[in-house]
Structures are given as structure tokens and as C-alpha cells.
Design a protein around this motif. Sequence first.
Motif, PDB file in Angstrom:
ATOM      1  N   GLN A 199       0.838  -1.196   0.000  1.00  0.00           N
ATOM      2  CA  GLN A 199       0.000   0.000   0.000  1.00  0.00           C
ATOM      3  C   GLN A 199       0.876   1.250   0.000  1.00  0.00           C
ATOM      4  O   GLN A 199       2.031   1.229   0.431  1.00  0.00           O
ATOM      5  N   ARG A 200       0.286   2.346  -0.472  1.00  0.00           N
ATOM      6  CA  ARG A 200       0.984   3.614  -0.434  1.00  0.00           C
ATOM      7  C   ARG A 200       1.166   4.040   1.025  1.00  0.00           C
ATOM      8  O   ARG A 200       0.250   3.919   1.834  1.00  0.00           O
ATOM      9  N   GLU A 201       2.367   4.513   1.350  1.00  0.00           N
ATOM     10  CA  GLU A 201       2.661   4.892   2.726  1.00  0.00           C
ATOM     11  C   GLU A 201       3.293   6.279   2.785  1.00  0.00           C
ATOM     12  O   GLU A 201       3.955   6.730   1.839  1.00  0.00           O
ATOM     13  N   LEU A 202       3.096   6.934   3.924  1.00  0.00           N
ATOM     14  CA  LEU A 202       3.671   8.244   4.130  1.00  0.00           C
ATOM     15  C   LEU A 202       5.177   8.136   4.279  1.00  0.00           C
ATOM     16  O   LEU A 202       5.686   7.228   4.939  1.00  0.00           O
ATOM     17  N   VAL A 203       5.883   9.086   3.649  1.00  0.00           N
ATOM     18  CA  VAL A 203       7.331   9.192   3.833  1.00  0.00           C
ATOM     19  C   VAL A 203       7.628  10.406   4.713  1.00  0.00           C
ATOM     20  O   VAL A 203       8.261  10.285   5.758  1.00  0.00           O
ATOM     21  N   ALA A 204       7.139  11.578   4.283  1.00  0.00           N
ATOM     22  CA  ALA A 204       7.372  12.804   5.040  1.00  0.00           C
ATOM     23  C   ALA A 204       6.399  13.869   4.574  1.00  0.00           C
ATOM     24  O   ALA A 204       6.050  13.912   3.386  1.00  0.00           O
ATOM     25  N   THR A 205       5.955  14.708   5.507  1.00  0.00           N
ATOM     26  CA  THR A 205       5.117  15.850   5.163  1.00  0.00           C
ATOM     27  C   THR A 205       5.598  17.076   5.924  1.00  0.00           C
ATOM     28  O   THR A 205       6.231  16.954   6.982  1.00  0.00           O
ATOM     29  N   THR A 206       5.273  18.241   5.389  1.00  0.00           N
ATOM     30  CA  THR A 206       5.653  19.473   6.046  1.00  0.00           C
ATOM     31  C   THR A 206       4.544  20.511   5.897  1.00  0.00           C
ATOM     32  O   THR A 206       3.903  20.605   4.848  1.00  0.00           O
ATOM     33  N   LYS A 212      13.492   8.248   9.226  1.00  0.00           N
ATOM     34  CA  LYS A 212      14.027   9.251  10.158  1.00  0.00           C
ATOM     35  C   LYS A 212      15.543   9.140  10.254  1.00  0.00           C
ATOM     36  O   LYS A 212      16.098   8.052  10.375  1.00  0.00           O
ATOM     37  N   GLY A 213      16.186  10.299  10.185  1.00  0.00           N
ATOM     38  CA  GLY A 213      17.638  10.325  10.255  1.00  0.00           C
ATOM     39  C   GLY A 213      18.315  10.126   8.912  1.00  0.00           C
ATOM     40  O   GLY A 213      19.527  10.344   8.795  1.00  0.00           O
ATOM     41  N   ARG A 214      17.568   9.704   7.910  1.00  0.00           N
ATOM     42  CA  ARG A 214      18.151   9.484   6.577  1.00  0.00           C
ATOM     43  C   ARG A 214      17.571  10.439   5.536  1.00  0.00           C
ATOM     44  O   ARG A 214      18.278  10.868   4.627  1.00  0.00           O
ATOM     45  N   PHE A 215      16.286  10.740   5.651  1.00  0.00           N
ATOM     46  CA  PHE A 215      15.608  11.609   4.687  1.00  0.00           C
ATOM     47  C   PHE A 215      15.326  12.966   5.327  1.00  0.00           C
ATOM     48  O   PHE A 215      15.047  13.056   6.529  1.00  0.00           O
ATOM     49  N   THR A 216      15.372  14.008   4.500  1.00  0.00           N
ATOM     50  CA  THR A 216      15.053  15.353   4.966  1.00  0.00           C
ATOM     51  C   THR A 216      14.106  16.016   3.973  1.00  0.00           C
ATOM     52  O   THR A 216      14.405  16.074   2.781  1.00  0.00           O
ATOM     53  N   ILE A 217      12.991  16.504   4.476  1.00  0.00           N
ATOM     54  CA  ILE A 217      12.046  17.224   3.640  1.00  0.00           C
ATOM     55  C   ILE A 217      12.239  18.721   3.861  1.00  0.00           C
ATOM     56  O   ILE A 217      12.488  19.165   4.986  1.00  0.00           O
ATOM     57  N   SER A 218      12.160  19.483   2.779  1.00  0.00           N
ATOM     58  CA  SER A 218      12.264  20.933   2.878  1.00  0.00           C
ATOM     59  C   SER A 218      11.330  21.561   1.856  1.00  0.00           C
ATOM     60  O   SER A 218      10.937  20.918   0.892  1.00  0.00           O
ATOM     61  N   ARG A 219      11.030  22.821   2.082  1.00  0.00           N
ATOM     62  CA  ARG A 219      10.045  23.470   1.213  1.00  0.00           C
ATOM     63  C   ARG A 219      10.467  24.907   0.921  1.00  0.00           C
ATOM     64  O   ARG A 219      10.936  25.614   1.807  1.00  0.00           O
ATOM     65  N   VAL A 253       8.622  21.518  -3.004  1.00  0.00           N
ATOM     66  CA  VAL A 253       9.056  20.704  -1.868  1.00  0.00           C
ATOM     67  C   VAL A 253      10.129  19.737  -2.357  1.00  0.00           C
ATOM     68  O   VAL A 253      10.085  19.261  -3.496  1.00  0.00           O
ATOM     69  N   TYR A 254      11.103  19.508  -1.499  1.00  0.00           N
ATOM     70  CA  TYR A 254      12.211  18.623  -1.823  1.00  0.00           C
ATOM     71  C   TYR A 254      12.264  17.462  -0.825  1.00  0.00           C
ATOM     72  O   TYR A 254      11.830  17.597   0.323  1.00  0.00           O
ATOM     73  N   LEU A 255      12.832  16.361  -1.280  1.00  0.00           N
ATOM     74  CA  LEU A 255      13.106  15.243  -0.388  1.00  0.00           C
ATOM     75  C   LEU A 255      14.547  14.801  -0.632  1.00  0.00           C
ATOM     76  O   LEU A 255      14.855  14.242  -1.684  1.00  0.00           O
ATOM     77  N   GLN A 256      15.413  15.093   0.316  1.00  0.00           N
ATOM     78  CA  GLN A 256      16.791  14.649   0.248  1.00  0.00           C
ATOM     79  C   GLN A 256      16.883  13.285   0.902  1.00  0.00           C
ATOM     80  O   GLN A 256      16.556  13.128   2.084  1.00  0.00           O
TER      81      GLN A 256
END
Length: 120
Positions: free
Chosen positions: A44-51, A63-70, A77-80
Motif C-alpha cells: 500500500q501507499r505509505e507516508l514518507v514525510a510531510t511538512t 528518520k535520520g536518513r531523509f530530509t524534507i524541505s520546502r 518541496v524537496y526530499l533529500q
Amino acid sequence: QVQVVESGGGLVQPGGSLRLSCAASGSIFSIKVMGWYRQAPGKQRELVATTSSSSTNYADSVKGRFTISRDNGKNVVYLQMNSLKAEDTAVYYCYAQLIRTYDRRLRDYWGQGTQVTVSS
């Protein structure tokens, strides 16, 4: 009309990094939430990150590996994504919850998805 367009997916080796971008454009009055979801084959589709203006949320698995910024001025919006693992392989979808200019209604919009494959 509102468009949500992702870019930046691709093939990367385990331990590598990738940066996803997503731009929302069109008849947008304001954006409440932007973020990323993913869907792996057979899952199923799952949440990764929201801001939003008040909070940022991450799935425990990233957590600790991905960073979301806007970039609010550009509705982008970016996902590093760093230290990528094989289990991060999925189609990544951009999400935007926004108010449209022409009817001032709050609606959810999705991008078309971008493939991220982590493999050696």
C-alpha cells in the motif's frame, strides 16, 4: 487547474543519495501541506514525510536518513534521501493539500509519481 509535478527519481546504489523535487502550480491560493508518499510493488501507499507551517513528520523507517524541505515562495518541496536502502525502492508520489483560488476549497492533489530504485 492545479498541477503537481515530481522530478529527480532514478537508480542509485545502496548507501547512495538522491534528491526529489516537486512543484505545485496553477490556481493555488495557499498550500497547507506538502509531502511525499511511496508505494512499493505489492504494498500500500505509505507516508514518507510531510511538512506544513506548524510541523514536519517522517515515517520511522526514514528518520535520520531523509530530509524534507520546502520553498514556500515557489511552492516547491524537496526530499533529500541519504543512506538509501533496497527497501526504499518504490514509486514516490508528491502530495499537496491546498486551497484553490477560484472556489477557495481545500483539496488534495497528487503528482504522477517518480521511480526510485536502490540496487547494486
